[in-house]
Scaffold this active site. Structure first.
Site, PDB file in Angstrom:
ATOM      1  N   ASP A 189     -15.945  54.548  18.826  1.00 19.63           N
ATOM      2  CA  ASP A 189     -14.918  55.145  18.072  1.00 19.63           C
ATOM      3  C   ASP A 189     -13.803  55.639  18.751  1.00 19.63           C
ATOM      4  OD1 ASP A 189     -16.736  56.997  19.354  1.00 19.63           O
ATOM      5  OD2 ASP A 189     -16.358  58.517  17.595  1.00 19.63           O
ATOM      6  N   ARG A 197     -14.019  62.125  24.122  1.00 23.51           N
ATOM      7  CA  ARG A 197     -14.968  63.272  23.511  1.00 23.51           C
ATOM      8  C   ARG A 197     -16.096  63.174  23.611  1.00 23.51           C
ATOM      9  NH1 ARG A 197     -12.464  63.187  17.789  1.00 23.51           N
ATOM     10  NH2 ARG A 197     -13.885  61.859  16.701  1.00 23.51           N
ATOM     11  N   GLU A 235     -18.603  61.847  22.119  1.00 23.48           N
ATOM     12  CA  GLU A 235     -19.161  60.897  20.927  1.00 23.48           C
ATOM     13  C   GLU A 235     -19.014  59.365  21.442  1.00 23.48           C
ATOM     14  OE1 GLU A 235     -18.112  61.289  16.168  1.00 23.48           O
ATOM     15  OE2 GLU A 235     -17.192  62.498  17.366  1.00 23.48           O
ATOM     16  N   ASP A 276     -15.474  52.303  11.726  1.00 25.92           N
ATOM     17  CA  ASP A 276     -14.162  51.892  12.739  1.00 25.92           C
ATOM     18  C   ASP A 276     -14.306  50.449  13.114  1.00 25.92           C
ATOM     19  OD1 ASP A 276     -15.368  54.627  12.724  1.00 25.92           O
ATOM     20  OD2 ASP A 276     -13.794  55.351  14.257  1.00 25.92           O
ATOM     21  N   GLU A 333      -6.506  58.730  16.556  1.00 31.69           N
ATOM     22  CA  GLU A 333      -7.506  58.838  15.458  1.00 31.69           C
ATOM     23  C   GLU A 333      -6.749  59.336  14.027  1.00 31.69           C
ATOM     24  OE1 GLU A 333     -10.188  62.032  16.266  1.00 31.69           O
ATOM     25  OE2 GLU A 333     -11.612  61.045  14.670  1.00 31.69           O
ATOM     26  N   HIS A 389      -8.338  56.036  19.229  1.00 28.51           N
ATOM     27  CA  HIS A 389      -9.224  55.536  18.123  1.00 28.51           C
ATOM     28  C   HIS A 389      -8.339  54.363  17.587  1.00 28.51           C
ATOM     29  CE1 HIS A 389     -12.034  58.600  17.197  1.00 28.51           C
ATOM     30  NE2 HIS A 389     -12.253  58.161  15.948  1.00 28.51           N
TER      31      HIS A 389
HETATM   32  C1  BGC Z   1     -15.822  59.399  14.654  1.00 23.79           C
HETATM   33  C2  BGC Z   1     -15.162  58.429  13.665  1.00 23.79           C
HETATM   34  C3  BGC Z   1     -16.219  58.028  12.623  1.00 23.79           C
HETATM   35  C4  BGC Z   1     -16.567  59.374  11.971  1.00 23.79           C
HETATM   36  C5  BGC Z   1     -17.407  59.210  10.724  1.00 23.79           C
HETATM   37  C6  BGC Z   1     -16.259  60.599  13.616  1.00 23.79           C
HETATM   38  O1  BGC Z   1     -16.385  61.658  14.403  1.00 23.79           O
HETATM   39  O2  BGC Z   1     -15.035  59.694  15.525  1.00 23.79           O
HETATM   40  O3  BGC Z   1     -14.405  57.469  14.091  1.00 23.79           O
HETATM   41  O4  BGC Z   1     -16.063  56.831  11.842  1.00 23.79           O
HETATM   42  O5  BGC Z   1     -17.029  60.339  12.551  1.00 23.79           O
HETATM   43  O6  BGC Z   1     -17.093  59.843   9.648  1.00 23.79           O
END
Ligand code: BGC
Length: 923
Positions: A493, A497, A499, A506, A770, A791
């Site tokens: 994604d 960060r 994640e 995505d 994003e 993103h």
């Molecule tokens: C991500 C998104 C993802 C989403 C789901 C986020 O934290 O960065 O891109 O699809 O969570 O809701």
């Protein structure tokens, strides 16, 4: 003087004149017709194939027009020299009358582990020409059975070996008594590995073995290391890092796949005398900690150069103080060959500015938000420490901004050993950044001592798109960099960060655009295997793949539909039927899951993310662009079912076609009853709501035109701004074009104020953000909890830019661009647009320009394909290469289509010219 020289030149010219004239008379030699670009399972000469019947493909090379393959012949042998003579063949296809030049199955005897075979192909065309036999290519089988692995998994015995700790280094010396004919290394790890032979890194791959659902599928890599080994004494060294295996991930979770790092190493050497020996990971290896004190994807690396063990992977090194290792009995059933491309180092960026921020920070600007790391060459005293921090943006005051990284530190720390110039780049981490902040080094930083390197999956760039509008070109640049930064072995994604996971929503939203920019066949095929592996038994597809979230059985509309959408997009882009075959059980299981969670035919249960990050600003009515989540769920339920029907049709599963067609009718009926008024008004009057209903054909025919009009009205209510989130964005411009509103689609695309695609571009973005307003119009940032500047989801507009602006599309009935639709759509005040796409058949091009009312379209159609060309808004005669198309033998089936003109062409290069109707009207 001049007179003399000139006279000589004139005499010389006339004496050569007869020759020149003669040369002109000789008919030009036709460019040779040949085959090239031979691939096996998408790769050139792969050495770790684990498909029992690998698929072969090739490209026809010719500059002649209208070239079709009418037959091919493949021959395969165990010996390249005999193969060239056509002798001792393992298999020959014989002459097969077929136009297939992609994905042709090897049909010979079963191949054994490690077996290397050579192959050639030749091709006949529709002009009674036959190519010479192609160059000899090869493929080598991987280790097909667990029993092929005699190496043992090894681990250290350190209690301190835990997440965030130092990286263990494993080493062994060995002797090769004879000259080496061939040596192949089969290697993988629990964690990430970096291997060296005799002091030299064995490959240019990073983050191997890649990220898969490790407990079910752990990839091993195979390297031809013949040139790295010496007759006599050799040494090998392998460093392991936490990586995805046990490193910190979402919510600071760790040890997702295991707690202990491990190495599996099997070096197979064949001497020139034919003897085969193995150097395996086993109890004879030694282990120690070294300079990498910690290494984490989120947090960066701590490297203490004083702890380097100089020459540790060479024979000269003395490892007396090193510790012994232990072997473990771990199953090897999960080992699989590597399918996708490895992560490699790509572009290098030099600083474009080095400055001090108002807060007094020492900052370097690399000019591009990229994913990778910074390499430096600096000197300092032993024990001095330099810290490198990474950020995507500066704040409103021009200070270094890292709040949006959440808990990810993105910090590399280097402790100098006190040598002259010390060069450093990290090993098992990557950072998402444009700006570098340096602490602990006061000297000058410039292009001689710092550089940023982009790292991403080694996908070949296949697409090129540019126009007369620099902002659109920057948008295309941002889309491509969004792809580069987020295709790091899995589609993430975001890369900065805490994640960085394979969020499915995505990935599905961006997948079709991705197929235009780069060759993503291997990348997605590999990821889909993990999707199947991680799909819950009840058919639920996790939010992220590989799944490392706790919610193993959770599923969400628009996210889990990745299970049907990505296989379909890969099929369209590459004509790859096998991906549909492989994914079919997963596709049907997903639709089955939804069906079991419906009530009265409606999927209105469960948690959904909805139209994630839709426009919810305050300039208009708050929340007005909010689309009912259950409406979205029903829409994607229908789409996934439609894609199952498509796949079932292609795979010849007639019963399933009937079954799912009936189901789809019910889904649509329920959709209409619940979410659409009898006059065709959607209960959520949003752009996304109309876009999904129209794109997925959910409305009765008679209500579609008016629904499209309502969509247009909505867009106009927002002053031609886009309000869709992740789920509506990929389709909005396509829907507008399909219903004759390409002008409105252009209005959306060209809008420069928020929310729009160009708003970030105008604000200096070098990647896709994003959110539509990562940086708000007042200059402040969006909520740092959710504000990535890299993103890719909104970059899904790229697909419309290629398919509609430039007008390069595959015919869905003849996928992989075997039959191409070329249909450019001028608009948006563009005076030209140019797109090229390197398909599996060769280059497709559509480049148009408008000059003084004259529309020029340059088209390239690769050999063995055909195209239907639609010329927009034709007024008066059309020429192709200056010949009236009606007298042009290479143009067939010319017919008017609305105000446009359609025709069929074969392969070749074409140039069309005519007066554009709209221009005439306007002028
Ligand atoms: C991500 C998104 C993802 C989403 C789901 C986020 O934290 O960065 O891109 O699809 O969570 O809701």
């Amino acid at each position: 003087m001049c007179k003399k020289v000139c006279t000589r030149v004139i005499i010389l010219f006339f004496s050569f004149l007869p020759l020149i004239v003669q040369a002109q008379k000789v008919p030009p030699v036709p460019p040779p017709f040949r085959v090239d670009n031979l691939v096996c399972e998408y790769k050139i000469n792969p050495i770790s194939v684990d498909e029992a019947a690998p698929r072969l493909g090739w490209k026809l090379i010719t500059r002649d027009r209208n070239i079709q393959q009418i037959a091919y012949e493949i021959r395969v042998g165990s010996n390249a020299v005999s193969l060239l003579k056509g002798k001792d063949l393992l298999w020959t296809s014989g002459k097969v009358n077929s136009n297939e030049s992609l994905h042709v199955y090897y049909g010979g005897p079963a191949l054994a582990s490690r077996q290397k075979v050579y192959w050639q192909v030749r091709v006949w065309n529709n002009r009674q020409q036959v190519t010479p036999w192609s160059m000899v290519n090869s493929w080598k089988m991987g280790l097909l059975k667990p029993a092929d692995w005699s190496a043992k998994w090894i681990e250290n015995n350190y209690l301190s070996d835990t997440t965030g700790g130092p990286c263990p280094m494993f080493r062994k010396t060995f002797k090769l008594d004879h000259k080496v004919r061939a040596a192949h290394l089969y290697i993988t790890a629990h964690g990430l590995y970096e291997a060296q032979f005799n002091g030299k890194r064995i490959s240019s791959d990073y983050f191997a073995p890649g990220w898969t659902s490790y407990n079910k599928r752990l990839q091993y890599q195979v390297y031809d290391v013949t040139a790295d080994l010496l007759k006599g004494d050799n040494a090998v060294g392998v460093t392991l890092g936490d990586g995805w295996y046990r490193g910190y991930t979402y919510n600071r979770k760790k040890n997702v796949y295991g707690t202990k790092l491990g190495l599996l190493f099997q070096l197979e050497v064949v001497y020139t005398n034919g003897k085969r020996i193995l150097i395996n990971s086993d109890k004879t290896w030694k282990v120690a900690y070294g300079p990498i004190r910690s290494s984490s994807f989120f947090d960066g690396e701590v490297y203490d150069a004083r702890k380097e063990k100089k020459g540790w992977s060479t024979i000269a090194y003395k490892d007396l103080n090193w510790d012994s290792v232990r072997t473990i009995d771990t199953v090897k059933e999960n080992l699989v060959a590597t399918f996708g491309p490895p992560v490699r180092k790509h572009e290098m960026f030099k600083p474009i500015k080095v400055f001090t921020t108002p807060a007094g920070e020492h900052v370097v600007d690399f000019g591009q938000n990229l994913v990778g790391w910074v390499q430096f060459k600096l000197n300092a005293k032993a024990g001095d420490t330099v810290k490198l921090f990474h950020a995507e943006v500066l704040d409103q005051k021009g200070n270094f901004y890292t709040k949006n990284l959440r808990t990810a530190k993105q910090e590399n720390v280097y402790v100098f050993k006190g040598d002259s110039v010390e060069t450093f780049e990290p090993h098992f981490t990557f950072q998402g950044f444009r700006y570098l902040k340096v602490e602990g080094y006061e000297g000058q930083l410039d292009s001689t001592n710092v550089a940023a390197f982009a790292l991403y999956s080694d996908m070949v760039q296949t697409g090129m798109f540019s126009t007369s509008n620099p902002l659109i070109n920057q948008l295309q640049h941002n889309i491509q960099w969004g792809q580069k930064g987020n295709f790091i072995d899995v589609p993430t994604d975001c890369p900065q960060r805490d994640e960085r996971m394979g969020w499915t929503g995505d990935a599905q939203a961006f997948s079709r655009t991705a197929t235009f920019n780069m060759d993503v066949a291997g990348f997605f095929t590999k990821w889909l295997k993990d999707l199947s592996a991680d799909q819950h038994k009840n058919g639920a597809v996790p939010y992220v793949i590989p799944n490392m979230l706790d919610s193993a059985s959770a599923a969400a509309s628009g996210w889990s539909d990745v299970a049907t959408i990505v296989p379909w997009n890969i099929y369209l882009a590459y004509g790859d039927k096998k991906v549909l075959e492989n994914q079919y059980p997963s596709m049907t299981a997903w639709v089955g899951y939804i069906t079991r969670h419906t009530r009265n035919g409606l999927w209105d249960t469960g948690n959904h993310f909805g139209d994630w990050l839709f426009y919810a600003g305050t300039d208009y009515e708050d929340g007005a662009a909010l689309t009912d989540k259950n409406l979205i769920a029903q829409a994607f339920y229908a789409y996934s079912t439609q894609l199952v029907i498509n796949a079932a049709t292609i795979l010849g599963k007639e019963d399933d076609v009937k079954k799912y067609t009936a189901l789809l009718a019910d889904i649509k009926k329920a959709f209409q009853a619940e979410y659409v008024t009898p006059n065709g008004r959607m209960i959520s009057g949003t752009q996304t709501s109309y876009v999904l209903a129209l794109n997925f054909d959910l409305l009765p025919e008679n209500l579609r035109e008016s629904a499209a009009k309502r969509l247009v009205n909505n867009i106009e209510d927002y002053d031609e701004h886009i309000t869709t989130g992740f789920l509506g964005t990929p389709y909005i411009c396509h829907v507008l074009s399909r219903f004759g509103h390409t002008d409105i689609a252009y209005d959306l695309l060209m809008k420069e104020s928020y929310p729009s695609w160009l708003y970030p571009v105008k604000n200096g973005a070098t990647t896709i953000w994003e959110r539509w307003d990562g940086i708000k119009p007042n200059g402040t940032f969006e909520d740092p909890e959710m504000n990535s500047f890299n993103h890719y989801a909104y970059g899904a507009i790229g697909d419309w830019m290629y398919r509609v602006i430039a007008g390069i599309n595959t015919d869905e009935g003849s996928p992989g661009f075997h039959k191409i639709n070329i249909f450019p759509h001028p608009g948006g005040k563009l005076t030209n647009a140019n797109a090229e796409l390197e398909t599996l058949y060769g280059k497709v091009k559509s480049a148009w320009s408008i000059d003084n009312g004259i529309f020029t379209l340059d088209v390239i159609v690769p050999p063995n394909t055909t195209a239907m060309v639609t010329l927009p808004a034709v007024d008066g005669p059309v020429t192709e290469s200056n010949i009236d198309i009606n007298n042009n033998k290479d143009i067939a089936n010319i017919k008017p289509a609305g105000g446009d003109m359609q025709m069929d062409v074969g392969s070749g290069t074409y140039q069309f010219k005519y007066i554009l109707k709209t221009h005439k009207k306007n002028s």
